[in-house]
Motif scaffolding. Structure first.
Motif: not given
Length: 412
Positions: A214-225
């Motif tokens: 099982s291969w999963t790609e996670f993309t996490i979006t936060g905030q640059s600061n």
């Protein structure tokens, strides 16, 4: 009738020649799927097939095989593997199985042995999945497990190319339809890619099956600061979420115990600056287990951990499945034949599962399939220092030849 035997010089010469194509400084090779180096390797393979008098066929996903006719028409006994590599590949992963198939045919030709059933030697497209996911793509399309149109539309992992365009560019989108042929039986010789055979002093692995992957790609979006002025309590740090997912994957494997494994193979932070809180993170998680229920449980636990980490940090999370193949059991009778052939050659043998995915698993639902393993020095693979002793390579090829001859039926 002269008994056919593997020629060590011929086998090693082909392995060395293929190792020159995409050679890396310091050793190893880089023949990523559908690259210029892959095209050169394919050209060489086709030339060898033709030199041995085999009829070359290429299908719509770029799989190549050569057919040695039998006295009877019908599906062939197929020997196969792949010649594409990871970016820092060794000389034997995949390539051994293809070169052993060529040597097997030459040994039969030299001994002037005809077989009742045809024999095919195949190289399958994009087994590694290093440039285009999923892995085992060519064999998956060949056996109807993966959709041709969907695979052709696959974009490279770095976003730089589309698989179908690259297949056309290198000239290996062939005319043979997908899923057009299922062999009488499928056999694959491969280096173990692990330490077990060497550690136990065993010459041959009779492979009983392949772990689920099982291969999963996670993309996490936060905030640059700003890293200095943003209080810890007010951050939306995508990097922290990625770290939590990576740690969760490790804990899942440790809690489940062997043979569960988990690997974070890619981890990227954006903008990737020392004094900036990451706005985005991307990582991949590779989960493997021999039992479907445990693999599914590990997947569910990983997803729950990822979602909880993202929520706690105030980040958005997306998950994309890159590959999912259930565990596969190989044909017990064929595994028995491999073990018996090894013992007849006075070689030690161990029945064992494969922790890595292989083209053979795509054939297993549709025909008798099994694999022969030979030791990997130090357990190294996907590494430029991958090595297997010449005597072990020849022993594996000889066992393969004995089993194929038994299945194809030698005619005096």
């Amino acid at each position: 009738m002269t008994a056919p035997s593997i020629s060590s010089p011929r086998l090693m010469a082909r392995l060395r020649r293929m190792g020159e194509i995409g050679a890396l400084e310091g050793g190893g090779v880089c023949r990523l799927a559908l690259s210029d180096a892959d095209r050169e390797g394919r050209d060489q393979f086709v030339a060898w097939l033709e030199a041995l008098g085999l009829t070359v066929q290429i299908d719509v996903i770029g799989n190549i095989w050569g057919l040695r006719p039998g006295l009877e028409e019908g599906p062939p006994v197929m020997i196969g593997s792949h010649i594409d590599t990871v970016a820092t590949g060794g000389l034997y992963d995949g390539t051994l199985g293809v070169m052993a198939g060529l040597e097997l045919v030459e040994a039969l030709n030299t001994a002037q042995i005809q077989t009742r059933h045809p024999i095919a030697v195949a190289a399958f497209t994009n087994e590694e999945g290093a440039r285009f996911a999923p892995d085992m793509m060519g064999s998956g399309v060949h056996q109807g497990a993966l959709d041709l149109a969907e695979m052709r539309a696959t974009r490279a992992t770095d976003g730089s190319a589309v698989l179908g365009d690259e297949l056309d560019r290198i000239g290996y989108a062939g005319p043979v339809p997908a899923a057009s042929m299922t062999p009488r039986a499928y056999l694959e010789l491969h280096v173990e890619q692990g330490p077990v055979l060497e550690a136990e002093g065993v010459a041959i692995g009779a492979v009983t099956g392949v772990q689920g992957i099982s291969w999963t790609e996670f993309t996490i979006t936060g905030q640059s600061n700003h890293a200095g002025t943003t209080p810890m309590s007010m951050r939306r740090d995508a990097g922290v979420v990625a770290a939590e997912i990576a740690i969760a994957a490790r804990r899942i494997a440790e809690d489940a115990g062997p043979p569960q494994v988990a690997t974070v193979g890619v981890l990227e932070l954006t903008p990737g600056l020392v004094n900036v809180v990451p706005a985005e993170a991307r990582l991949t998680v590779d989960l493997r287990h021999t039992e479907e229920a445990q693999l599914a449980a590990s997947e569910a636990r990983l997803m729950a951990a990822a979602e909880a980490a993202a929520e706690a940090e105030g980040c958005a999370l997306t998950a994309r499945r890159l590959a999912r193949f259930g565990p596969v059991t190989f044909d017990p009778a064929l595994v028995d034949r491999i073990a018996a052939a090894a013992k007849a050659r006075h070689l030690t043998v161990r029945r064992m599962p494969s922790g890595a995915g292989h083209d053979a698993q795509m054939f297993a639902p549709n025909c008798p399939a099994a694999m022969v393993f030979v030791p990997s020095a130090g357990g190294l693979s996907h590494n430029i220092h991958e090595h297997t002793d010449e005597a072990d390579l020849v022993a594996g090829a000889q066992v393969l030849l004995d089993v194929v001859l038994n299945l194809a039926g030698a005619v005096a």
